[in-house]
Design an enzyme around this catalytic site. Sequence first.
Site, short mmCIF file in Angstrom:
data_model
loop_
_atom_site.label_atom_id
_atom_site.label_comp_id
_atom_site.label_asym_id
_atom_site.label_seq_id
_atom_site.Cartn_x
_atom_site.Cartn_y
_atom_site.Cartn_z
N THR A 155 9.71 -0.25 -2.45
CA THR A 155 8.38 -0.34 -3.07
C THR A 155 7.65 0.97 -2.79
O THR A 155 7.87 1.58 -1.76
CB THR A 155 7.61 -1.51 -2.43
N ARG A 176 8.56 -14.93 -9.82
CA ARG A 176 7.98 -14.72 -8.48
C ARG A 176 7.07 -13.48 -8.51
O ARG A 176 7.45 -12.43 -9.00
CB ARG A 176 9.11 -14.52 -7.47
N ASP A 197 3.06 -9.49 -3.20
CA ASP A 197 1.73 -9.08 -2.73
C ASP A 197 1.15 -7.91 -3.52
O ASP A 197 -0.07 -7.76 -3.62
CB ASP A 197 1.83 -8.65 -1.26
N GLY A 207 6.73 -4.49 2.24
CA GLY A 207 7.40 -5.44 3.12
C GLY A 207 7.51 -6.77 2.41
O GLY A 207 7.38 -6.83 1.18
N LEU A 208 7.75 -7.82 3.15
CA LEU A 208 7.91 -9.12 2.52
C LEU A 208 6.56 -9.67 2.06
O LEU A 208 5.71 -10.05 2.87
CB LEU A 208 8.60 -10.09 3.49
N GLY A 209 6.39 -9.68 0.74
CA GLY A 209 5.10 -10.04 0.14
C GLY A 209 4.60 -11.42 0.54
O GLY A 209 3.40 -11.64 0.68
N1 ASP Z 1 6.04 -6.04 -1.01
C1 ASP Z 1 7.06 -6.12 -2.03
C2 ASP Z 1 7.12 -7.54 -2.54
O1 ASP Z 1 7.16 -8.46 -1.74
C3 ASP Z 1 8.41 -5.69 -1.56
C4 ASP Z 1 8.50 -4.41 -0.79
O2 ASP Z 1 7.49 -3.90 -0.30
O3 ASP Z 1 9.60 -3.86 -0.66
O4 ASP Z 1 7.19 -7.72 -3.73
#
Ligand code: ASP
Length: 305
Positions: free
Chosen positions: A175, A203, A206, A226-228
């Site tokens: 990202t 889906r 964030d 990161g993990l949204g």
């Molecule tokens: N934040 C992004 C999402 O969850 C993924 C990422 O940052 O790599 O869509």
Amino acid sequence: MYAILVHGGAGKVSPERFDSAKKGTRNAVEAGIEILKSGGRALDAVEAAVKVLEDDPTFNAGTGSVLTFNGEVEMDAAIAYGPNFDFGAVAGVKNIRHPISLARQVMEKTDHVLLAGKGANNFASLMGFEPHDPVVQRRREQWESYRKDFLNGDYKDWPKLRKLFQEHPEFLHGTVGAVAVDSHGETAAATSTGGVFLKLLGRVGDTPIPGAGTYATPHGAASSTGLGEGMMRVLITKVAADFLKMGLDAQHAATAALNYLDNTVGTEAGIIVVDRHGEIGYAYNTPNMSHAYFKEGMKEIESDL
Ligand code: ASP
């Protein structure tokens, strides 16, 4: 005093991608500096920087985005303009080259904040965006192998996603985001992503949610990665903006926001922050977060992983 800081995603960068990740983030900062050094706007600088990253297949945004479970690409992007809390975003948009520019059109040409799916693509056609296939071979191969493992039962169920990302932080890399402050003291943030590997169709992460993946106020701007699913629940970029408002500088705000995430939902993440005084800050709890920055007065762009 102007400054720009970009990230190329939190997660794990494999050694063979070190050079391309560093080069990519530097190129993005250069595009932003071109605008800022002649008195241009932070808003234009963050859009220009993210467009460079969207065109670079190293990163999970625009061309080179990761594939959904069904093997398609659905992209999210957002842009935020600090002085008056303006925000524009798209979610689940397909087949365009620069989702970040579409997000800006949403902000400037509509009364809405977020357009999703088919509606976002219809709006793209209306705004003259040409069709573009963002799928690259490397991502198709990764998708095939991850999906096989997933279907073999190695990854179990979706509720185990967090564990999956903890064990395989390389899933998250890519990202992209940029934050900037210009010589007029205006702040802006921009973030663009293909989301996470094997996500279900529809889906939304964030990135396009105000205060989650992207946010800007008169005090500063932030972009996260990161993990949204974790960051959306604690609104990490809003948390960082609140710390700036309380008087913390950009680095303390970034560290405090990440600590807050660690102490609450505890997901894998990274954040970049700029404050209106031209200070920058970043923090991440993953093995890597490729990033690069430049502040007025520096001799050279700094970049690291
Ligand atoms: N934040 C992004 C999402 O969850 C993924 C990422 O940052 O790599 O869509």
